[in-house]
Motif scaffolding. Structure first.
Motif: not given
Length: 186
Positions: A30-31, A33, A41, A158, A160-161, A164-165
């Motif tokens: 999460l932190c 990305v 993932y 995770s 959503w991360s 974002r990735w």
């Protein structure tokens, strides 16, 4: 020269296979990305799928011990079990798509479907557990509620991360296979 007043170098907390705990792995995903890969993932999604399968197994055992198959409690348990099973299949599908390096459009669709379904599962589970706890309160039910809400929330974060990735890294994947260009005959 080493002084007798210096303390020895602290040893890290021993972990099996020198791996961080599940919560730390989720936080790492999460932190950080930018530091993740598609393979990390995919592995995270597989881990989440296994967690869903464990929840399904627990609910299946709990539901099988309910007497009076037509009771509202039994029907509610079956609905929760089916929703968690759907979560399991969607996580497996998302893991498969990431492992196969599918196009970004296909991954985004899978992410949106997985997030929406997980939120529905969380809402239904929360409402069901609150209803059950109001009728017969027990500490195990409360602990189960807290643990499952925590891990399912981490799962949504995770996913959503991952979304974002894909934006941060500009992931496009291979050529879009959803809408292949038409080929000229002749």
């Amino acid at each position: 020269v080493r002084s007798s007043f210096t303390s020895p170098k602290p040893r890290p907390f021993p972990r099996p296979h020198n791996r961080p705990s599940m919560g730390i792995r989720h936080c790492k995903v999460l932190c950080n990305v930018e530091g993740q890969t598609l393979a990390s993932y995919a592995k995270n999604f597989r881990r989440n799928a296994v967690g869903d399968l464990i929840i399904v197994a627990v609910y299946a055992v709990e539901t099988s011990q309910v007497h009076g198959e037509a009771s509202l409690y039994y029907i509610g348990q079956v609905v929760i079990c089916v929703l968690f099973m759907l979560d399991f299949f969607l996580m497996g599908w998302l893991s498969h798509l990431a492992k196969e390096r599918r196009p970004a459009l296909e991954l985004k669709r899978a992410v949106n479907i997985s997030v929406a379904e997980c939120i529905v599962t969380l809402a239904v589970y929360f409402a069901w557990r609150v209803r059950v706890m109001l009728s017969l309160f027990n500490i195990i039910g409360l602990a189960t509620l807290v643990v499952i809400i925590f891990f399912k929330s981490l799962r949504v974060l995770s996913i959503w991360s991952f979304k974002r990735w894909m934006v941060v890294t500009g992931y496009e994947g291979p050529q879009d296979t959803l809408n292949p260009p038409e080929m000229a005959l002749g």
